[in-house]
Design a protein around this motif. Structure first.
Motif, PDB file in Angstrom:
ATOM      1  N   ILE A  50      -9.470   7.113   8.018  1.00 32.64           N
ATOM      2  CA  ILE A  50      -9.622   6.487   6.711  1.00 32.64           C
ATOM      3  C   ILE A  50     -11.102   6.174   6.522  1.00 32.64           C
ATOM      4  CG2 ILE A  50      -9.132   4.399   5.376  1.00 32.64           C
ATOM      5  CD1 ILE A  50      -6.339   4.466   6.390  1.00 32.64           C
ATOM      6  N   LYS A  77      -9.427   8.606  -3.056  1.00 33.61           N
ATOM      7  CA  LYS A  77      -8.318   7.796  -3.567  1.00 33.61           C
ATOM      8  C   LYS A  77      -8.879   6.460  -4.026  1.00 33.61           C
ATOM      9  CE  LYS A  77      -3.873   5.972  -1.881  1.00 33.61           C
ATOM     10  NZ  LYS A  77      -2.947   6.007  -0.724  1.00 33.61           N
ATOM     11  N   LEU A  79      -2.243  15.712   8.898  1.00 26.29           N
ATOM     12  CA  LEU A  79      -1.526  14.686   9.654  1.00 26.29           C
ATOM     13  C   LEU A  79      -1.136  13.551   8.732  1.00 26.29           C
ATOM     14  CD1 LEU A  79      -3.786  14.508  12.851  1.00 26.29           C
ATOM     15  CD2 LEU A  79      -1.811  15.992  12.418  1.00 26.29           C
ATOM     16  N   ALA A 109       0.838  -1.201   0.000  1.00 34.40           N
ATOM     17  CA  ALA A 109       0.000   0.000   0.000  1.00 34.40           C
ATOM     18  C   ALA A 109       0.871   1.247   0.000  1.00 34.40           C
ATOM     19  CB  ALA A 109      -0.898  -0.022   1.220  1.00 34.40           C
ATOM     20  N   GLN A 110       0.227   2.334  -0.175  1.00 35.01           N
ATOM     21  CA  GLN A 110       0.967   3.569  -0.267  1.00 35.01           C
ATOM     22  C   GLN A 110       0.096   4.719   0.194  1.00 35.01           C
ATOM     23  OE1 GLN A 110       1.602   4.610  -4.393  1.00 35.01           O
ATOM     24  NE2 GLN A 110      -0.003   3.207  -5.031  1.00 35.01           N
ATOM     25  N   ILE A 111       0.762   5.750   0.639  1.00 34.98           N
ATOM     26  CA  ILE A 111       0.077   6.946   1.111  1.00 34.98           C
ATOM     27  C   ILE A 111       0.204   8.017   0.039  1.00 34.98           C
ATOM     28  CG2 ILE A 111       0.428   8.845   2.741  1.00 34.98           C
ATOM     29  CD1 ILE A 111       0.881   6.628   4.865  1.00 34.98           C
ATOM     30  N   THR A 112      -0.836   8.830  -0.068  1.00 35.65           N
ATOM     31  CA  THR A 112      -0.814   9.946  -1.000  1.00 35.65           C
ATOM     32  C   THR A 112      -0.841  11.244  -0.204  1.00 35.65           C
ATOM     33  OG1 THR A 112      -2.027   8.642  -2.624  1.00 35.65           O
ATOM     34  CG2 THR A 112      -1.965  11.020  -2.956  1.00 35.65           C
ATOM     35  N   ASN A 130      -9.313  13.120   9.772  1.00 38.21           N
ATOM     36  CA  ASN A 130      -8.160  12.368  10.272  1.00 38.21           C
ATOM     37  C   ASN A 130      -8.479  10.887  10.452  1.00 38.21           C
ATOM     38  OD1 ASN A 130      -6.658  14.760  10.387  1.00 38.21           O
ATOM     39  ND2 ASN A 130      -7.441  15.221  12.418  1.00 38.21           N
ATOM     40  N   LEU A 177      -3.184  -3.180  -3.649  1.00 37.22           N
ATOM     41  CA  LEU A 177      -3.529  -1.931  -2.966  1.00 37.22           C
ATOM     42  C   LEU A 177      -2.763  -0.733  -3.518  1.00 37.22           C
ATOM     43  CD1 LEU A 177      -4.111  -2.597   0.859  1.00 37.22           C
ATOM     44  CD2 LEU A 177      -5.786  -2.207  -0.936  1.00 37.22           C
ATOM     45  N   THR A 200       2.599   7.574  11.957  1.00 38.65           N
ATOM     46  CA  THR A 200       1.211   7.946  11.704  1.00 38.65           C
ATOM     47  C   THR A 200       0.802   9.062  12.668  1.00 38.65           C
ATOM     48  OG1 THR A 200       0.671   5.729  10.982  1.00 38.65           O
ATOM     49  CG2 THR A 200      -1.165   7.110  11.699  1.00 38.65           C
ATOM     50  N   SER A 255      -2.471   6.967   8.247  1.00 37.21           N
ATOM     51  CA  SER A 255      -2.068   5.566   8.298  1.00 37.21           C
ATOM     52  C   SER A 255      -2.251   4.953   6.911  1.00 37.21           C
ATOM     53  CB  SER A 255      -2.887   4.827   9.358  1.00 37.21           C
ATOM     54  OG  SER A 255      -4.264   5.061   9.182  1.00 37.21           O
ATOM     55  N   ASP A 256      -1.486   3.965   6.655  1.00 35.28           N
ATOM     56  CA  ASP A 256      -1.491   3.251   5.396  1.00 35.28           C
ATOM     57  C   ASP A 256      -2.845   2.542   5.208  1.00 35.28           C
ATOM     58  OD1 ASP A 256      -0.537   2.174   3.112  1.00 35.28           O
ATOM     59  OD2 ASP A 256       1.042   0.991   4.031  1.00 35.28           O
ATOM     60  N   PRO A 257      -3.514   2.598   4.112  1.00 33.93           N
ATOM     61  CA  PRO A 257      -3.182   3.223   2.835  1.00 33.93           C
ATOM     62  C   PRO A 257      -3.930   4.547   2.617  1.00 33.93           C
ATOM     63  CG  PRO A 257      -4.934   1.648   2.484  1.00 33.93           C
ATOM     64  CD  PRO A 257      -4.725   1.765   3.969  1.00 33.93           C
ATOM     65  N   GLY A 258      -3.858   5.426   3.550  1.00 29.97           N
ATOM     66  CA  GLY A 258      -4.652   6.649   3.493  1.00 29.97           C
ATOM     67  C   GLY A 258      -4.045   7.756   2.665  1.00 29.97           C
ATOM     68  N   GLN A 259      -4.613   8.915   2.821  1.00 25.26           N
ATOM     69  CA  GLN A 259      -4.154  10.076   2.082  1.00 25.26           C
ATOM     70  C   GLN A 259      -4.417  11.320   2.919  1.00 25.26           C
ATOM     71  OE1 GLN A 259      -6.414  10.919  -1.421  1.00 25.26           O
ATOM     72  NE2 GLN A 259      -8.363  10.669  -0.386  1.00 25.26           N
ATOM     73  N   VAL A 260      -3.731  12.392   2.590  1.00 28.19           N
ATOM     74  CA  VAL A 260      -3.971  13.671   3.253  1.00 28.19           C
ATOM     75  C   VAL A 260      -3.910  14.754   2.191  1.00 28.19           C
ATOM     76  CG1 VAL A 260      -1.521  13.910   3.857  1.00 28.19           C
ATOM     77  CG2 VAL A 260      -3.221  15.233   5.102  1.00 28.19           C
ATOM     78  N   PRO A 286      -4.876  21.409  11.541  1.00 30.89           N
ATOM     79  CA  PRO A 286      -5.159  20.194  12.332  1.00 30.89           C
ATOM     80  C   PRO A 286      -5.372  18.944  11.484  1.00 30.89           C
ATOM     81  CG  PRO A 286      -6.475  22.045  13.122  1.00 30.89           C
ATOM     82  CD  PRO A 286      -5.809  22.510  11.860  1.00 30.89           C
ATOM     83  N   SER A 287      -5.848  19.122  10.271  1.00 34.59           N
ATOM     84  CA  SER A 287      -6.124  17.935   9.438  1.00 34.59           C
ATOM     85  C   SER A 287      -4.915  17.496   8.631  1.00 34.59           C
ATOM     86  CB  SER A 287      -7.283  18.220   8.481  1.00 34.59           C
ATOM     87  OG  SER A 287      -6.956  19.287   7.609  1.00 34.59           O
TER      88      SER A 287
END
Lengths: 210, 330
Positions: free
Chosen positions: B236, B269, A149, A21-24, B234, B277, A120, A152-157, A146-147
């Motif tokens: 998923i 995403k 951050l 997985a990967q984060i964006t 904050n 994944l 994370t 965690s994998d596989p999330g995004q911000v 605040p947002s």
């Protein structure tokens, strides 16, 4: 029971090893801009850095780029496991002002940031310069929200200048936009004075030794 | 002929696609949903998926009043509209049923856990009027979908003590559950606690990990009407649609995200469907369209299978108004 524990262990390891997985990490200043210290739009190519500061308490006062840079873990910028830049009008590996929708706007993202690149929940910062290279910049601004951050994998911000409750750690606000802060540097006129003072100190020291 | 119409023969129309009235043990009439059947095609590895069905309604009625409080009390109106006291109470493991608002308006599609019920009232874990629902709204009660209702222990396709499902929660935690094929069907992969009753909320996606490629059958009621799906900051937010289409694709435009998203802040995403994944991209709303978060290119037409879930990140808590994918009857 042993079989169950072993199976759970195998499954857990399988989940970990199978999950590439990967984060964006995305960023933009489209609906809200970051401007120069005098309120002008930044030029295309001016640098936008995203990352983590280990000592955030000095961000509002420290004028040394090298000091701050040594405390900074950048996203992207060609660093291993830190993602690959996707941004129009930019073939490099560091985000910049790309005049996405109008002068001074930017939009881009880093894909494929390893989930363990930062802990994370680490606070992410946007560090914007009035130059394509940080070392030649005379102004910068540092912002967080605040947002913003590290997910965690596989999330995004998404680090948007339109995000709620943005904090200006260096710089200022200008209506709904943000401004960089001028960074003081030793003025050329003070250098001869400093050299003279050093020479005088050395002379006094030598005479004292005799 | 559009893709959905083509797919209708594949829907297992046990109850028929025309809505019908039926009388349950309780004296309230319930408009039945058509029953659907689908197949989750899973490559070896990890896949993001969503349950495209809901559980059948067990009650449908009209409120005569709804209190404005953190736990609203819905009083059931109408002659003969009585409930069996306590039949929908939450259990030690958490909520077992939820109320869904059917009346049109900003609160249509709202989902609220049932805490308890008497013969004439239902207490839910939400301030319902504060979310734009009138005191005389029509509503229904459905059982929650759980791990064991979606993938029962008798499922012969999943591999016991090998295949897992991972759920993400609003507080940015997650848990992985292991299929056992016996008893409750599922246990927490860490603690080993029976977890078949673990709720999967309407629109909530999950990551399913299978050792070998397979197709897993799922069935349930086809949901008509929009659905409000809460999105948390904050966290998923793994979400998907109630699109009962078998096969085919839907696009980013199908999700109607620009109606909810804060432009250039909230993002979605998607994932490749190869078990890895890996993500081909993230997308923002421009206010009217979905655009690539990197290049800014219009991405409304980017496809994603109806059974696939996506991750949504938001700058502030909000409710995604999932559009209806089946328009007939409620």
């Amino acid at each position: 029971m042993l079989k169950r524990i072993l199976t759970v262990l195998i499954v857990t390891l399988g989940f970990a090893s199978g999950a590439h997985a990967q984060i964006t990490v995305s960023a933009n200043g489209v609906s809200n801009l970051v401007l120069s210290a005098t309120g002008g739009v930044l030029a295309q190519g001016d640098l936008v850095r995203l990352g983590f500061f280990s000592i955030p308490s000095v961000l509002g006062t420290d004028n040394s780029f090298s000091d701050l840079n040594s405390d900074f873990t950048a996203i992207g910028e060609g660093l291993a496991n830190s993602g690959t830049l996707s941004q129009s009008n930019n073939s490099g590996n560091t985000m910049d002002i790309n005049n996405f929708s109008s002068s001074g706007t930017f939009l881009g993202s880093y894909q494929g940031v390893l989930g363990t690149y930062l802990p994370t929940g680490s606070q992410l910062y946007m560090w914007v310069f009035n130059s394509p290279t940080a070392s030649s910049a005379t102004q910068w601004g540092i912002f967080d929200a605040p947002s913003w951050l590290f997910p965690s994998d596989p999330g995004q911000v998404t680090m948007s200048l339109g995000s709620a409750n943005i904090s200006v750690l260096r710089g200022s606000t200008n209506g709904s936009n943000f401004e960089l802060a001028p960074i003081p540097v030793p003025e050329p006129g003070t250098l001869p004075f400093l050299a003279g003072a050093l020479a005088l100190g050395a002379l006094v020291w030598r005479k004292t030794r005799r | 002929m559009n893709a959905f119409v083509r797919s209708i023969p594949l829907l297992f129309a046990v109850a028929g696609l025309m809505t019908a009235q039926e009388s349950l043990a309780q004296t309230t009439s319930v408009t039945t949903d058509p029953v659907g059947y689908n197949s989750l095609t899973l490559p070896a590895g990890n896949s993001v998926r969503v349950n495209t069905f809901v559980q059948a309604k067990v009650f449908q009625g009209v409120a005569s009043s709804i209190t404005s409080s953190s736990n609203s009390v819905i009083t059931v109106g109408g002659t003969g509209s009585s409930l069996t006291s306590g039949s929908y109470n939450e259990t030690a493991g958490g909520p077992a049923y939820y109320v869904e608002i059917l009346s049109s308006g900003s609160g249509q599609g709202l989902v609220a856990d049932v805490i308890s019920n008497t013969a004439s009232t239902v207490t839910v874990a939400a301030n319902v009027p504060a979310l734009g629902v009138s005191g005389t709204a029509s509503f229904c009660i459905r059982p929650h979908t759980t791990l064991s209702s979606l993938f029962p222990a008798t499922n012969s396709t999943l591999t016991a003590y090998v295949d897992t499902v991972k759920l993400f929660f609003p507080n940015n935690t997650n848990r992985t559950f292991l299929f056992t094929g016996t008893g409750d069907g599922w246990v927490d992969s860490g603690s080993g606690v029976d977890s078949g009753a673990q709720v999967i909320y309407p629109g909530q996606g999950f990551i399913i990990n299978v050792q070998a490629a397979k197709s897993v059958a799922v069935m349930g009621s086809v949901k008509a009407g929009p659905t409000l799906v809460p999105l948390y900051t904050n966290a998923i937010n793994l979400v998907g649609t109630f699109n009962p289409q078998v096969g085919g694709t839907q696009t980013l435009a199908s999700y109607n995200f620009p109606a909810t998203f804060v432009p250039y802040v909230d993002a979605v995403k998607i994932f490749n469907d190869d078990g890895s994944l890996q993500s081909p991209g993230s997308y923002l709303s421009s206010g009217t369209n979905m655009i690539n978060a990197g290049t800014g290119v219009n991405s409304d037409s980017v496809g994603s299978a109806p059974t696939n879930a996506v991750i949504v990140s938001v700058g502030q808590a909000e409710n995604w108004l999932m559009p209806s994918f089946y328009m007939s009857g409620q």
